[in-house]
Design an enzyme around this catalytic site. Structure first.
Site, PDB file in Angstrom:
ATOM      1  N   HIS A   1      -4.334 -13.712   6.262  1.00 53.50           N
ATOM      2  CA  HIS A   1      -3.905 -13.128   4.987  1.00 53.50           C
ATOM      3  C   HIS A   1      -4.702 -13.769   3.868  1.00 53.50           C
ATOM      4  CE1 HIS A   1      -1.271 -11.897   1.646  1.00 53.50           C
ATOM      5  NE2 HIS A   1      -0.819 -10.983   2.460  1.00 53.50           N
TER       6      HIS A   1
ATOM      7  N   ASP B   1       1.754  -7.073   7.956  1.00 55.01           N
ATOM      8  CA  ASP B   1       1.213  -5.723   8.144  1.00 55.01           C
ATOM      9  C   ASP B   1       1.066  -5.383   9.621  1.00 55.01           C
ATOM     10  OD1 ASP B   1       0.767  -5.118   5.326  1.00 55.01           O
ATOM     11  OD2 ASP B   1      -0.768  -6.657   5.410  1.00 55.01           O
TER      12      ASP B   1
END
Length: 439
Positions: A315, A374
């Protein structure tokens, strides 16, 4: 609310111009937690110079009490509460109340807040005709940008941003109507009749019912799927000053009405670098194709010269484990077990095998490239039956409360001004107009 004028530190830094030898003292402000901030508001007035920060990645555009992120430590907090605790022990309405009002609701406040949201879920009936102006194959985000922006043409009684009551009504309306709009966008794309909201269902249950039920038969809502949907909403509710939130604040700084501001946030979220990450996960899984090809793609991901990247791992903000992913991982396995389709759906089976291998591979462990929110949300939504085109629309449903909370905080800040970034001009200067244009 605190603001940058009430400095909590008397410290300063000295800026020196090496050409002239001139020096200027710039105050340093301490937040309650996080990096210290150099106050450059008077920099141009005192020095005649701007700072240069493309993407504003080293610039605090505002001060806020809503959300705090420490990417190195893997911390995400809303109003001081860790996201893991909120997702485990609260529902989305609790978190909405927290973001909007600063505190978790007691039982009486919760009942009133749920009532206020529930009784704003219906859309003005005339807006149904608005949907018919779109092509059937329109992307749901295109529909949502248009419909949300059009809300200001239907709800004139909540567009005066100087009136606290109107701001509150607009806030409740946005949170309440966004699932209805998203579900209608989906129904329109598949040619099914719109399903009206039901006041006897929870926020997540209502959204699932509006999305997947049909008049021909009763739709049974799975508690496991409803809880997973609720967690997805919680985990995406706010994420500090990201691109879409900054867009909402930027639009709001001009005094634009709240519906226009949220529409601008949806447009920003639509970008593949922001809200489209979980869609990219599904596309990557389709590219890999089968479990026996995972080692090949793992090696490609390790190769710096190969453009392939494992989507849904690591991330930009969280340099450690994404705290939201821990919660989402649990929901992901619960949903797959509930639906019993892990083995029947090759893509989901492939995703679970990729997760296992990546979590055990020394390269990914050392680089801290763990599955992020995600990765898991894409798998959950795929298992529930959502098309990938709806993934970002669901993100918008969840993030609306964060946008609204941030917008309200900005409007209520007595020191807020219209946003007006500066630039480093590198173009031509002093060009003469060609003679042919003068004749």
């Amino acid at each position: 609310m605190t603001n940058a004028n009430s400095e909590k530190s008397q410290n300063s830094v000295t800026l020196t111009d090496n050409q002239s030898g001139q020096q200027w003292e710039l105050p340093v402000i301490d937040g309650t937690v996080g990096p210290r901030v150099i106050d450059i508001r008077k920099l141009y007035g005192e020095t005649g110079m701007f700072t240069y920060d493309p993407g504003f990645t080293s610039t605090a555009s505002c001060d806020s009490e809503i959300t705090y992120i420490d990417g190195d430590k893997g911390i995400l907090m809303h109003r001081g509460y860790r996201i893991e605790d909120l997702a485990e022990h609260c529902d989305f309405m609790d978190v909405c109340h927290l973001l909007l009002n600063g505190d978790l609701p007691d039982s009486k406040q919760k009942t009133k807040f749920e009532h206020d949201i529930t009784y704003h879920t219906m859309l003005h009936e005339q807006m149904i005709y608005f949907f018919r102006g779109f092509r059937r194959d329109s992307h749901p985000m295109a529909v949502m940008v248009g419909v949300v922006g059009a809300l200001s043409a239907f709800y004139h009684d909540s567009t005066d941003i100087t009136d606290p009551h109107q701001r509150m009504v607009a806030s409740h309306r946005m949170i309440a109507k966004m699932p209805t709009i998203a579900a209608m966008a989906y129904k329109y794309s598949v040619g099914q009749p719109f399903v009206y909201p039901r006041n006897d269902l929870s926020y997540a249950e209502n959204f699932l019912n509006m999305t997947f039920s049909v008049p021909a038969e009763e739709y049974k809502i799975s508690p496991t799927l409803a809880r997973a949907m609720d967690r997805i909403f919680i985990l995406h509710a706010d994420h500090e000053q990201n691109a879409s939130t900054s867009t909402v604040r930027l639009a709001g700084s001009s005094g634009a009405n709240p519906f226009a501001c949220i529409a601008s946030g949806i447009a920003s979220l639509w970008g593949p670098a922001h809200g489209g990450a979980n869609e990219a996960v599904l596309r990557m899984l389709q590219e890999i194709g089968s479990k026996d090809r995972i080692p090949e793609f793992i090696e490609r991901a390790k190769d710096k010269n190969d453009p392939f990247r494992l989507m849904g791992f690591g991330h930009r903000v969280y340099k450690n484990y994404d705290p939201r992913a821990k919660v989402m991982q649990k929901s992901c396995h619960e949903v797959l077990d509930e639906l019993g389709i892990r083995k029947q759906e090759p893509l989901l089976d492939l995703a679970m095998e990729l997760e296992r291998i990546a979590l055990e591979d020394d390269f990914f462990v050392e680089k801290k490239l763990f599955p992020n929110v995600d990765f898991y949300s894409g798998i959950i939504l795929k298992a529930m039956g959502f098309p990938t085109s709806m993934f970002t629309a669901l993100f918008a449903v969840a993030r609306t409360v964060g946008w609204i909370a941030q917008w309200n905080e900005m409007v209520e800040d007595p020191n807020h001004r219209i946003s007006r970034p500066r630039q480093l001009y590198q173009g031509n200067t002093g060009r003469e107009l060609p003679e042919s244009f003068k004749s």
